[in-house]
Motif scaffolding. Structure first.
Motif, mmCIF file in Angstrom:
data_model
loop_
_atom_site.group_PDB
_atom_site.id
_atom_site.type_symbol
_atom_site.label_atom_id
_atom_site.label_comp_id
_atom_site.label_asym_id
_atom_site.label_seq_id
_atom_site.Cartn_x
_atom_site.Cartn_y
_atom_site.Cartn_z
ATOM 1 N N PRO A 10 0.811 -1.222 0.000
ATOM 2 C CA PRO A 10 0.000 0.000 0.000
ATOM 3 C C PRO A 10 0.842 1.269 0.000
ATOM 4 C CG PRO A 10 -0.068 -1.061 2.155
ATOM 5 C CD PRO A 10 0.587 -2.023 1.213
ATOM 6 N N SER A 11 2.116 1.136 0.351
ATOM 7 C CA SER A 11 3.012 2.293 0.346
ATOM 8 C C SER A 11 3.487 2.653 -1.052
ATOM 9 C CB SER A 11 4.230 2.013 1.235
ATOM 10 O OG SER A 11 3.845 1.742 2.564
ATOM 11 N N LEU A 12 3.273 1.751 -2.005
ATOM 12 C CA LEU A 12 3.831 1.955 -3.342
ATOM 13 C C LEU A 12 2.788 2.200 -4.416
ATOM 14 C CD1 LEU A 12 6.580 -0.836 -3.318
ATOM 15 C CD2 LEU A 12 6.836 1.597 -2.784
ATOM 16 N N VAL A 13 1.515 2.112 -4.064
ATOM 17 C CA VAL A 13 0.457 2.318 -5.060
ATOM 18 C C VAL A 13 -0.442 3.474 -4.610
ATOM 19 C CG1 VAL A 13 0.444 -0.053 -5.897
ATOM 20 C CG2 VAL A 13 -0.972 0.557 -3.944
ATOM 21 N N PRO A 14 -0.897 4.303 -5.540
ATOM 22 C CA PRO A 14 -1.719 5.466 -5.167
ATOM 23 C C PRO A 14 -3.138 5.107 -4.766
ATOM 24 C CG PRO A 14 -1.480 5.333 -7.550
ATOM 25 C CD PRO A 14 -0.585 4.268 -6.972
ATOM 26 N N GLY A 15 -3.656 3.972 -5.233
ATOM 27 C CA GLY A 15 -5.024 3.574 -4.919
ATOM 28 C C GLY A 15 -5.054 2.254 -4.191
ATOM 29 N N THR A 19 -20.444 4.942 4.720
ATOM 30 C CA THR A 19 -19.046 5.066 4.309
ATOM 31 C C THR A 19 -18.264 3.795 4.616
ATOM 32 O OG1 THR A 19 -17.142 6.566 4.379
ATOM 33 C CG2 THR A 19 -18.089 5.957 6.480
ATOM 34 N N ALA A 20 -17.135 3.652 3.952
ATOM 35 C CA ALA A 20 -16.153 2.594 4.227
ATOM 36 C C ALA A 20 -16.774 1.204 4.254
ATOM 37 C CB ALA A 20 -15.426 2.879 5.546
ATOM 38 N N VAL A 21 -17.583 0.891 3.258
ATOM 39 C CA VAL A 21 -18.203 -0.431 3.184
ATOM 40 C C VAL A 21 -17.180 -1.407 2.587
ATOM 41 C CG1 VAL A 21 -20.112 -1.805 2.294
ATOM 42 C CG2 VAL A 21 -20.454 0.626 2.849
ATOM 43 N N PRO A 22 -16.761 -2.425 3.344
ATOM 44 C CA PRO A 22 -15.709 -3.316 2.846
ATOM 45 C C PRO A 22 -16.213 -4.222 1.733
ATOM 46 C CG PRO A 22 -16.556 -4.122 4.937
ATOM 47 C CD PRO A 22 -17.204 -2.778 4.693
ATOM 48 N N TRP A 23 -15.382 -4.414 0.731
ATOM 49 C CA TRP A 23 -15.625 -5.343 -0.369
ATOM 50 C C TRP A 23 -16.908 -5.035 -1.146
ATOM 51 C CZ3 TRP A 23 -11.040 -7.351 -0.107
ATOM 52 C CH2 TRP A 23 -10.474 -7.667 1.131
ATOM 53 N N GLN A 56 -13.289 4.340 -2.347
ATOM 54 C CA GLN A 56 -12.540 4.683 -1.145
ATOM 55 C C GLN A 56 -11.452 3.629 -0.951
ATOM 56 O OE1 GLN A 56 -15.733 4.839 1.844
ATOM 57 N NE2 GLN A 56 -15.635 7.068 1.809
ATOM 58 N N VAL A 57 -10.414 3.970 -0.196
ATOM 59 C CA VAL A 57 -9.310 3.044 0.045
ATOM 60 C C VAL A 57 -8.982 3.058 1.532
ATOM 61 C CG1 VAL A 57 -6.925 2.434 -0.510
ATOM 62 C CG2 VAL A 57 -8.380 3.457 -2.257
ATOM 63 N N SER A 58 -8.796 1.889 2.116
ATOM 64 C CA SER A 58 -8.476 1.793 3.534
ATOM 65 C C SER A 58 -6.997 2.068 3.773
ATOM 66 C CB SER A 58 -8.818 0.392 4.056
ATOM 67 O OG SER A 58 -7.855 -0.550 3.624
ATOM 68 N N THR A 59 -6.614 2.197 5.044
ATOM 69 C CA THR A 59 -5.199 2.381 5.382
ATOM 70 C C THR A 59 -4.366 1.183 4.947
ATOM 71 O OG1 THR A 59 -5.578 1.453 7.588
ATOM 72 C CG2 THR A 59 -5.709 3.842 7.376
ATOM 73 N N ALA A 60 -4.999 0.016 4.844
ATOM 74 C CA ALA A 60 -4.286 -1.184 4.412
ATOM 75 C C ALA A 60 -4.223 -1.298 2.900
ATOM 76 C CB ALA A 60 -4.960 -2.427 4.994
ATOM 77 N N ALA A 77 -3.404 -3.122 11.094
ATOM 78 C CA ALA A 77 -3.726 -2.899 12.509
ATOM 79 C C ALA A 77 -4.430 -1.565 12.704
ATOM 80 C CB ALA A 77 -2.449 -2.956 13.349
ATOM 81 N N LYS A 78 -3.983 -0.543 12.012
ATOM 82 C CA LYS A 78 -4.642 0.768 12.123
ATOM 83 C C LYS A 78 -6.086 0.682 11.640
ATOM 84 C CE LYS A 78 -3.424 3.987 13.499
ATOM 85 N NZ LYS A 78 -3.683 4.582 14.841
ATOM 86 N N HIS A 79 -6.298 -0.053 10.563
ATOM 87 C CA HIS A 79 -7.667 -0.217 10.054
ATOM 88 C C HIS A 79 -8.537 -0.949 11.074
ATOM 89 C CE1 HIS A 79 -10.932 -0.818 7.222
ATOM 90 N NE2 HIS A 79 -10.910 -2.106 7.509
ATOM 91 N N LEU A 80 -8.015 -2.022 11.672
ATOM 92 C CA LEU A 80 -8.791 -2.785 12.657
ATOM 93 C C LEU A 80 -9.027 -1.976 13.926
ATOM 94 C CD1 LEU A 80 -7.098 -6.284 12.277
ATOM 95 C CD2 LEU A 80 -9.357 -5.606 11.461
#
Length: 393
Positions: free
Chosen positions: A31-36, A157-161, A211-215, A366-369
Motif C-alpha cells: 500500500p506504500s507503493l500504489v496510489p489507490g 461510508t467505508a463499506v468493505p468489499w 474509497q481506500v483503507s489504510t491497508a 492494525a490501524k484499520h482494525l
C-alpha cells in the motif's frame, strides 16, 4: 469451568490453518507503493479454497449445507486468517449470512444461504455510518410504502468489499412520518426500529464511490437515493441489527488478536537473530520488557475476545448485556493491537519500514482494525452508557 474449545471448534481452526498455510501476506503490491487500492478484487482463489474446506458455511444449519457451529468457531478461523492478512470478506459474509438465517424469511434464506456457503454469493455489511463515527443505522432512512416495498435513502461510508460483493446488508432507521419543527422545515419522525435491507450491488438508485483503507484495500461509499427494496429482502426483526453489529465487532477483535500474535512472533524471531555489541537484542532487558508488555496485551485481548464470543454464542446472561463484553473486547483489541505493532516497528528499527519486509503491511492493517466499528474511545462511551443503565450491585 471448562475453558477448552470443543472438538468441532478445534477442527475448524485446524482446517483454517491448513488453508491459510500457503497464503503470503505480501501477495499484492505494498500500500506504500500504489496510489489507490492494492487490488481490484479480493483473493478469489483463497475464497474457493475456503468454500472447499466448508469454512464459508461454518455458522449455517446443515439444511443449507453448513456445519451448524457457533460464532466462537468463526472467531477461531478469523484469528488464523489475520496472521497472514488474508484478503477475503469472511467476517462480513459469514455474519450477514447467519443474520439472514436467524431473522430472514424462508424465501430469502432459500435464495441465498446455500449459495453463500458454497462461495457462489458474497455478502457484506454497511456498518460504519455516514462518517465512520456515527451509528450506522442512523445514516439511512427506511420508509415502508403501502404495497410493502421499502424505500432507502442515505449514505454509508467505508463499506468493505462492496465493489465485489453480490449483496450489501444495509441497516436503516424506520421513518413513520414528518413533523414541523417550528420553522419552514420539517423533520422526520422515527419509531426507533431498525431494519436490515439486503440490497443487490447493482440496483437502481445505488451508487458506489471509490474509497481506500489504510491497508490499501478497496472500500466504497454507498449512496442510496430512493432505493426500492421488496419486503422479502428486508429483515424487520427486533434486535437483528444489534446482534449483527456485536458479531462484526467480536470478529474484528479476533482479527486484531491474530494479527497481533503474528506480529509478536515475527518480532521475536527478528530479535533473536539481530545482534548488537555481539549479542542478540532479545537478550537485552529493555527489549525483553517491551516484548513482555505486548504479550500481556495479547493475553488480555484473548481473554476479553473469548468472553464476548461466548456471550454471543451462548446467550448467557450477566451483570451487563452481551454488548458490554463486546465493548470491553473492542477496547482491548483497539488499544492492544496498536501497541503491539508500534513496539514491533520500534524493535525492528529501520528494517520494519522496508517495503520488502511485511511488517509495514501488518501495521497498516492494525490501524484499520483499530478504528473499524469505532475506536476504543467510542466503545468506552458505549460501556459507560451500559453501566449507567445497568448499575452493578
Amino acid at each position: 469451568m471448562d475453558f477448552t474449545f470443543t472438538e468441532e471448534q478445534q477442527a475448524a481452526a485446524e482446517a483454517a490453518r491448513a488453508v491459510f498455510a500457503g497464503v503470503a501476506p505480501d501477495g499484492v503490491p505494498s500500500p506504500s507503493l500504489v496510489p489507490g487500492a492494492v487490488a481490484d478484487d479480493f483473493d478469489r482463489a483463497l475464497w474457493a479454497k475456503l468454500a472447499d474446506a466448508d469454512l464459508l458455511s461454518l455458522l449455517l444449519d446443515p439444511s443449507y449445507g453448513g456445519s451448524g457451529l457457533d460464532p466462537i468457531a468463526l472467531c477461531l478461523v478469523l484469528h488464523e486468517s489475520a496472521k497472514v492478512l488474508a484478503r477475503v470478506p469472511l467476517l462480513e459474509s459469514s455474519a450477514a449470512a447467519v443474520t439472514v438465517q436467524a431473522h430472514g424469511g424462508e424465501e430469502l434464506k432459500a435464495e441465498l444461504l446455500a449459495r453463500v456457503g458454497r462461495g457462489e454469493v458474497v455478502l457484506t455489511v454497511a456498518a460504519h455510518g455516514r462518517t465512520g463515527h456515527d451509528p450506522a443505522e442512523l445514516a439511512v432512512s427506511a420508509t415502508r410504502e403501502d404495497d410493502g416495498t421499502w424505500v432507502l435513502d442515505g449514505v454509508q461510508t467505508a463499506v468493505p468489499w462492496a465493489h465485489n460483493a453480490d449483496f450489501v446488508v444495509v441497516p436503516g432507521v424506520v421513518e413513520s412520518g414528518v413533523v414541523a419543527d417550528g420553522s419552514a422545515h420539517a423533520a422526520a419522525l422515527t419509531d426507533g426500529r431498525v431494519v436490515l435491507a439486503i440490497v443487490p450491488r447493482v440496483h437502481d438508485g445505488l451508487v458506489l464511490a471509490e474509497q481506500v483503507s489504510t491497508a490499501g484495500e478497496r472500500l466504497a461509499e454507498l449512496r442510496l437515493e430512493s432505493v426500492r427494496i421488496a419486503a422479502r429482502n428486508v429483515i424487520d426483526a427486533e434486535g437483528a441489527w444489534e446482534r449483527l453489529r456485536e458479531l462484526l465487532a467480536a470478529g474484528t477483535c479476533a482479527l486484531a488478536l491474530g494479527l497481533g500474535e503474528g506480529v509478536l512472533a515475527m518480532t521475536s524471531e527478528y530479535a533473536g537473530k539481530r545482534e548488537q555489541f555481539g549479542f542478540p537484542i532479545a537478550s537485552f532487558q529493555a527489549v525483553a520488557v517491551q516484548a513482555a508488555d505486548r504479550f500481556i496485551d495479547l493475553r488480555a485481548m484473548e481473554a476479553t475476545l473469548w468472553q464476548a464470543a461466548w456471550r454471543i454464542s451462548s446467550g448467557a446472561g450477566g451483570a451487563l448485556p452481551a454488548a458490554g463484553d463486546v465493548a470491553v473486547a473492542k477496547i482491548w483489541a483497539s488499544e492492544g493491537v496498536r501497541r503491539v505493532v508500534q513496539t514491533a516497528q520500534h524493535l525492528h528499527g529501520g528494517f520494519g519500514a522496508d517495503v520488502d519486509y511485511p511488517l509495514h503491511r501488518y501495521h497498516a492493517w492494525a490501524k484499520h482494525l483499530e478504528l473499524s466499528l469505532g475506536p476504543a474511545a467510542a466503545h468506552e462511551e458505549a460501556l459507560g452508557d451500559l453501566l449507567a443503565a445497568h448499575p452493578l450491585a
